[in-house]
Write an enzyme that holds these catalytic residues in place. Sequence first.
Site, mmCIF file in Angstrom:
data_model
loop_
_atom_site.group_PDB
_atom_site.id
_atom_site.type_symbol
_atom_site.label_atom_id
_atom_site.label_comp_id
_atom_site.label_asym_id
_atom_site.label_seq_id
_atom_site.Cartn_x
_atom_site.Cartn_y
_atom_site.Cartn_z
ATOM 1 N N ARG A 175 -5.611 2.352 12.743
ATOM 2 C CA ARG A 175 -5.154 1.163 12.898
ATOM 3 C C ARG A 175 -5.974 -0.076 13.609
ATOM 4 O O ARG A 175 -5.023 -1.005 13.585
ATOM 5 C CB ARG A 175 -3.690 1.182 12.654
ATOM 6 C CG ARG A 175 -3.073 -0.085 12.210
ATOM 7 C CD ARG A 175 -1.406 0.059 12.692
ATOM 8 N NE ARG A 175 -0.522 -0.643 12.326
ATOM 9 C CZ ARG A 175 0.086 0.227 11.378
ATOM 10 N NH1 ARG A 175 0.211 1.242 10.488
ATOM 11 N NH2 ARG A 175 1.564 -0.637 10.402
ATOM 12 N N ARG A 235 12.622 -5.618 0.778
ATOM 13 C CA ARG A 235 12.244 -4.546 0.968
ATOM 14 C C ARG A 235 13.121 -3.999 1.383
ATOM 15 O O ARG A 235 14.561 -4.143 2.454
ATOM 16 C CB ARG A 235 10.768 -3.814 1.925
ATOM 17 C CG ARG A 235 9.933 -3.317 2.168
ATOM 18 C CD ARG A 235 9.296 -2.632 2.601
ATOM 19 N NE ARG A 235 9.235 -3.022 4.164
ATOM 20 C CZ ARG A 235 8.029 -2.796 5.005
ATOM 21 N NH1 ARG A 235 7.012 -2.587 3.617
ATOM 22 N NH2 ARG A 235 7.256 -3.338 5.561
ATOM 23 N N ARG A 241 14.470 -1.860 7.629
ATOM 24 C CA ARG A 241 13.987 -1.285 8.426
ATOM 25 C C ARG A 241 14.221 -2.389 9.201
ATOM 26 O O ARG A 241 13.537 -3.003 9.250
ATOM 27 C CB ARG A 241 12.457 -0.464 8.596
ATOM 28 C CG ARG A 241 12.108 0.163 7.912
ATOM 29 C CD ARG A 241 10.893 0.185 6.823
ATOM 30 N NE ARG A 241 9.679 -0.201 8.310
ATOM 31 C CZ ARG A 241 8.239 -0.490 8.116
ATOM 32 N NH1 ARG A 241 7.959 -0.170 6.854
ATOM 33 N NH2 ARG A 241 7.797 -0.692 9.135
ATOM 34 N N ARG A 243 4.386 -8.550 14.045
ATOM 35 C CA ARG A 243 3.647 -7.738 13.787
ATOM 36 C C ARG A 243 1.868 -8.152 12.698
ATOM 37 O O ARG A 243 0.569 -7.419 12.126
ATOM 38 C CB ARG A 243 4.462 -6.742 12.101
ATOM 39 C CG ARG A 243 4.794 -5.426 12.684
ATOM 40 C CD ARG A 243 6.384 -4.854 11.807
ATOM 41 N NE ARG A 243 6.151 -4.309 10.843
ATOM 42 C CZ ARG A 243 6.551 -4.393 10.316
ATOM 43 N NH1 ARG A 243 7.766 -5.306 9.848
ATOM 44 N NH2 ARG A 243 5.973 -4.235 8.735
ATOM 45 N N LYS A 296 0.469 -1.273 0.583
ATOM 46 C CA LYS A 296 0.431 -0.151 -0.243
ATOM 47 C C LYS A 296 1.009 1.365 0.065
ATOM 48 O O LYS A 296 0.560 2.418 -0.600
ATOM 49 C CB LYS A 296 -1.012 0.053 1.196
ATOM 50 C CG LYS A 296 -0.843 0.074 2.847
ATOM 51 C CD LYS A 296 -1.257 -0.256 3.376
ATOM 52 C CE LYS A 296 -1.302 -0.219 4.845
ATOM 53 N NZ LYS A 296 0.002 -1.337 5.156
HETATM 54 P P1 ADP Z 1 4.158 -2.101 8.045
HETATM 55 O O1 ADP Z 1 2.640 -1.051 7.591
HETATM 56 O O2 ADP Z 1 5.085 -2.096 6.826
HETATM 57 O O3 ADP Z 1 3.603 -2.643 9.076
HETATM 58 P P2 ADP Z 1 4.352 1.188 9.137
HETATM 59 O O4 ADP Z 1 5.152 2.002 8.497
HETATM 60 O O5 ADP Z 1 3.412 1.578 8.446
HETATM 61 O O6 ADP Z 1 4.799 -0.510 8.288
HETATM 62 O O7 ADP Z 1 4.589 0.626 10.194
HETATM 63 C C1 ADP Z 1 5.532 0.738 11.267
HETATM 64 C C2 ADP Z 1 4.917 0.739 12.604
HETATM 65 O O8 ADP Z 1 4.499 1.725 13.302
HETATM 66 C C3 ADP Z 1 4.095 0.069 13.507
HETATM 67 O O9 ADP Z 1 4.533 -1.496 13.629
HETATM 68 C C4 ADP Z 1 3.693 0.781 14.871
HETATM 69 O O10 ADP Z 1 4.424 0.418 15.742
HETATM 70 C C5 ADP Z 1 3.125 1.675 14.369
HETATM 71 N N1 ADP Z 1 2.412 2.588 13.929
HETATM 72 C C6 ADP Z 1 2.363 2.792 12.183
HETATM 73 N N2 ADP Z 1 1.075 3.646 11.778
HETATM 74 C C7 ADP Z 1 0.708 3.224 13.943
HETATM 75 C C8 ADP Z 1 -0.803 3.057 14.143
HETATM 76 N N3 ADP Z 1 -1.397 4.251 13.377
HETATM 77 N N4 ADP Z 1 -1.102 3.194 15.544
HETATM 78 C C9 ADP Z 1 -0.317 2.926 15.966
HETATM 79 N N5 ADP Z 1 1.112 1.959 15.836
HETATM 80 C C10 ADP Z 1 1.855 2.439 14.167
#
Ligand code: ADP
Length: 216
Positions: A90, A129, A162, A173, A15
């Site tokens: 989320r 990635r 990352r 995750r 996404k």
């Molecule tokens: P991915 O979609 O690959 O998991 P992201 O960059 O979206 O990676 O998120 C990385 C981390 O950031 C998550 O594992 C979480 O710790 C934190 N995070 C991101 N967005 C949120 C959210 N909306 N609520 C809580 N934690 C979040």
Amino acid sequence: MRRRVILLGPPGSGKGTIAARLQENFGFNHVSSGQLLRREVELDSAVGRRAKSFLDRGELVPDQTVLELMERWMDAMPPGTGFLSDGFPRTLSQARALDEWLASRGQAIDAVLFFNCPEAVMIERIAGRRVCPQCGRVYHQVTLQSRVAGRCDECGVALVQREDDTAPVVRKRFEIYSRQTEPLVAYYRAQGKLTEIDATRPLDAQMDDVMSALAK
Ligand code: ADP
């Protein structure tokens, strides 16, 4: 064109890549909560200090901290501007808070795109990635290579993996995604806003699906 859009999907569903294309080609206002959080950690801000240990463990940052950050981001936008949100909301409580926050401004989400993909495919994608630590652009060692190996096309800096893309953290995750984020699929479907995108298809085909969903 629908302008307040949520991208929903498990880690590695692609996404973020779709969001970057929409931003580049159609001027969407892309926001990635994960990217905003990582930036706060780098800045060692109050939000960053609260978020760091959760990010490192691959756990969700508490709703209140994320909401504070996202509301600040949305408030900073010129009135009436839309957004393309990748990674937020989320949890159900984040989704409800966002709906309320928008309603208080006479606004609502226009569309939710759900990127669906089998777990094995996503794990493969995450393993390869690589990201640019400067601009956040995402590459893949096999499927989406940079022009010069290991360097960002935009910034020229060395790409990195990352810290939360390592195997044990990725597994966690996924678990958290199924438990806390997947219920949002039903939440937005019930609102009649959800379009499912087959995230195993080639990127161009997915872009076609995305564009027709957004044009509706
Ligand atoms: P991915 O979609 O690959 O998991 P992201 O960059 O979206 O990676 O998120 C990385 C981390 O950031 C998550 O594992 C979480 O710790 C934190 N995070 C991101 N967005 C949120 C959210 N909306 N609520 C809580 N934690 C979040």
